[in-house]
Design a protein around this motif. Structure first.
Motif, mmCIF file in Angstrom:
data_model
loop_
_atom_site.group_PDB
_atom_site.id
_atom_site.type_symbol
_atom_site.label_atom_id
_atom_site.label_comp_id
_atom_site.label_asym_id
_atom_site.label_seq_id
_atom_site.Cartn_x
_atom_site.Cartn_y
_atom_site.Cartn_z
ATOM 1 N N CYS A 60 110.036 55.062 -18.121
ATOM 2 C CA CYS A 60 108.903 55.436 -18.979
ATOM 3 C C CYS A 60 107.631 54.721 -18.546
ATOM 4 C CB CYS A 60 109.210 55.123 -20.443
ATOM 5 S SG CYS A 60 110.422 56.234 -21.177
ATOM 6 N N LEU A 61 107.767 53.461 -18.172
ATOM 7 C CA LEU A 61 106.598 52.695 -17.745
ATOM 8 C C LEU A 61 106.020 53.259 -16.452
ATOM 9 C CD1 LEU A 61 104.912 50.325 -18.695
ATOM 10 C CD2 LEU A 61 106.372 48.824 -17.354
ATOM 11 N N SER A 62 106.860 53.689 -15.536
ATOM 12 C CA SER A 62 106.375 54.317 -14.303
ATOM 13 C C SER A 62 105.544 55.557 -14.634
ATOM 14 C CB SER A 62 107.542 54.710 -13.401
ATOM 15 O OG SER A 62 108.262 53.576 -13.020
ATOM 16 N N PHE A 63 106.076 56.379 -15.514
ATOM 17 C CA PHE A 63 105.372 57.579 -15.960
ATOM 18 C C PHE A 63 104.037 57.207 -16.615
ATOM 19 C CE2 PHE A 63 104.703 60.529 -19.593
ATOM 20 C CZ PHE A 63 104.472 61.699 -18.889
ATOM 21 N N GLY A 64 104.080 56.237 -17.533
ATOM 22 C CA GLY A 64 102.873 55.843 -18.254
ATOM 23 C C GLY A 64 101.822 55.198 -17.374
ATOM 24 N N LEU A 65 102.247 54.407 -16.413
ATOM 25 C CA LEU A 65 101.274 53.759 -15.534
ATOM 26 C C LEU A 65 100.582 54.754 -14.620
ATOM 27 C CD1 LEU A 65 103.048 50.384 -14.708
ATOM 28 C CD2 LEU A 65 101.134 50.791 -16.267
ATOM 29 N N LEU A 66 101.311 55.788 -14.189
ATOM 30 C CA LEU A 66 100.655 56.849 -13.423
ATOM 31 C C LEU A 66 99.567 57.512 -14.275
ATOM 32 C CD1 LEU A 66 103.678 58.584 -11.639
ATOM 33 C CD2 LEU A 66 101.776 57.386 -10.535
ATOM 34 N N LEU A 67 99.910 57.804 -15.521
ATOM 35 C CA LEU A 67 98.923 58.410 -16.425
ATOM 36 C C LEU A 67 97.730 57.482 -16.644
ATOM 37 C CD1 LEU A 67 101.097 60.104 -19.161
ATOM 38 C CD2 LEU A 67 99.341 61.197 -17.792
ATOM 39 N N ALA A 68 98.008 56.205 -16.874
ATOM 40 C CA ALA A 68 96.933 55.242 -17.132
ATOM 41 C C ALA A 68 96.001 55.124 -15.929
ATOM 42 C CB ALA A 68 97.515 53.875 -17.477
ATOM 43 N N ALA A 69 96.578 55.076 -14.729
ATOM 44 C CA ALA A 69 95.750 54.951 -13.527
ATOM 45 C C ALA A 69 94.836 56.162 -13.366
ATOM 46 C CB ALA A 69 96.641 54.785 -12.291
ATOM 47 N N LEU A 70 95.388 57.365 -13.565
ATOM 48 C CA LEU A 70 94.559 58.551 -13.412
ATOM 49 C C LEU A 70 93.563 58.682 -14.559
ATOM 50 C CD1 LEU A 70 93.849 60.872 -11.605
ATOM 51 C CD2 LEU A 70 95.500 62.265 -12.828
ATOM 52 N N ALA A 71 93.987 58.350 -15.780
ATOM 53 C CA ALA A 71 93.055 58.406 -16.918
ATOM 54 C C ALA A 71 91.866 57.492 -16.667
ATOM 55 C CB ALA A 71 93.775 58.021 -18.215
ATOM 56 N N SER A 72 92.144 56.319 -16.140
ATOM 57 C CA SER A 72 91.071 55.365 -15.836
ATOM 58 C C SER A 72 90.126 55.919 -14.768
ATOM 59 C CB SER A 72 91.687 54.049 -15.370
ATOM 60 O OG SER A 72 90.695 53.155 -14.979
ATOM 61 N N GLN A 73 90.693 56.545 -13.740
ATOM 62 C CA GLN A 73 89.856 57.131 -12.682
ATOM 63 C C GLN A 73 89.018 58.289 -13.210
ATOM 64 O OE1 GLN A 73 89.742 54.596 -10.245
ATOM 65 N NE2 GLN A 73 88.991 56.454 -9.349
ATOM 66 N N LEU A 74 89.624 59.157 -14.005
ATOM 67 C CA LEU A 74 88.870 60.275 -14.577
ATOM 68 C C LEU A 74 87.773 59.764 -15.511
ATOM 69 C CD1 LEU A 74 91.768 62.799 -15.276
ATOM 70 C CD2 LEU A 74 90.048 62.914 -13.455
#
Length: 181
Positions: A60-74
Motif C-alpha cells: 500500500c505504501l508503494s502505491f501511495g508514495l507513487l501517488l504522492a510523488a506525482l501529486a506533488s509534481q502536478l
C-alpha cells in the motif's frame, strides 16, 4: 530583446525566498489554518497505521508514495503555470500543499487500494475519493483561504483524481506479478 542574466534570476530567487520566509512567519505560522494543515498532515497517517494490516503496509505504501510523488509534481506544475496558489503553508520550504499531496490524498487512495481489491470496486472507490477531493475538500480549502484558484476549477481535478490511482494500481500489480517469477 534583452532577458535577465542567470545571476539576476538567482538574486530574484533569493529575494523571493526571503519574502516567502518572512510572509510565512508573520502570516501563516501558528494560525488556525496552519494548525489545520498540521492535522491534515498527521491524522491521515494515524488512520492509515491503524486500518492497514502490517502485511499489506509495504504494498500500500508503494502505491501511495507513487501517488504522492506525482501529486506533488502536478501541484508544482500548476503553481508554476499560475493555475492556483496557497496563501497558507505548513512550512515555507516549498510552495506545494504538502499535507494534501503527501498525506490526505495518498492515504485516502491507499485505503481504497487495500479495501477494494476487485477492479470494479476499486474504480468506484476512486470515484468516491475523487468526488470528495474535487467537490468537497477543494471547495472547503478555498473557503478557508488555504487554496486559491486562479484559473483552475475543481471540476478539472476530478478526472485526474480518478485516472492516476488506476494507472498506479496497474504499475504496482505489474511489478508484483514480475516479482513472483
Amino acid at each position: 530583446m534583452t532577458y535577465p542574466s542567470f545571476e539576476e534570476i538567482l538574486d530574484m530567487q533569493h529575494k523571493l525566498s526571503d519574502w516567502r520566509k518572512r510572509y510565512w512567519i508573520e502570516h501563516d505560522l501558528f494560525t488556525w489554518q496552519w494548525w489545520l494543515l498540521l492535522a491534515m498532515f498527521i491524522v491521515p497517517w494515524i488512520i492509515w497505521f491503524k486500518v492497514i494490516p502490517i502485511e499489506k503496509k509495504a504494498e500500500c505504501l508503494s502505491f501511495g508514495l507513487l501517488l504522492a510523488a506525482l501529486a506533488s509534481q502536478l501541484d508544482e506544475i500548476g503553481l508554476n503555470l499560475g493555475a492556483w496558489a496557497y496563501p497558507y503553508q505548513l512550512t515555507q520550504l516549498n510552495r506545494g500543499l504538502n499535507p494534501y499531496n503527501f498525506s490526505f490524498i495518498p492515504v485516502a487512495y491507499m485505503i481504497v487500494y487495500y479495501y477494494f481489491p476487485k477492479w470494479k470496486h476499486f474504480i468506484l472507490g476512486n470515484v468516491g475519493v475523487a468526488v470528495l477531493a474535487s467537490f468537497v475538500t477543494e471547495p472547503i480549502l478555498i473557503k478557508m483561504g488555504i487554496y486559491k484558484t486562479l484559473y483552475w476549477k475543481p471540476i478539472y481535478s476530478f478526472p485526474i483524481y480518478i485516472l492516476l490511482p488506476i494507472i498506479f494500481r496497474l504499475i504496482i500489480y505489474y511489478l508484483l506479478e514480475k516479482n513472483k517469477d
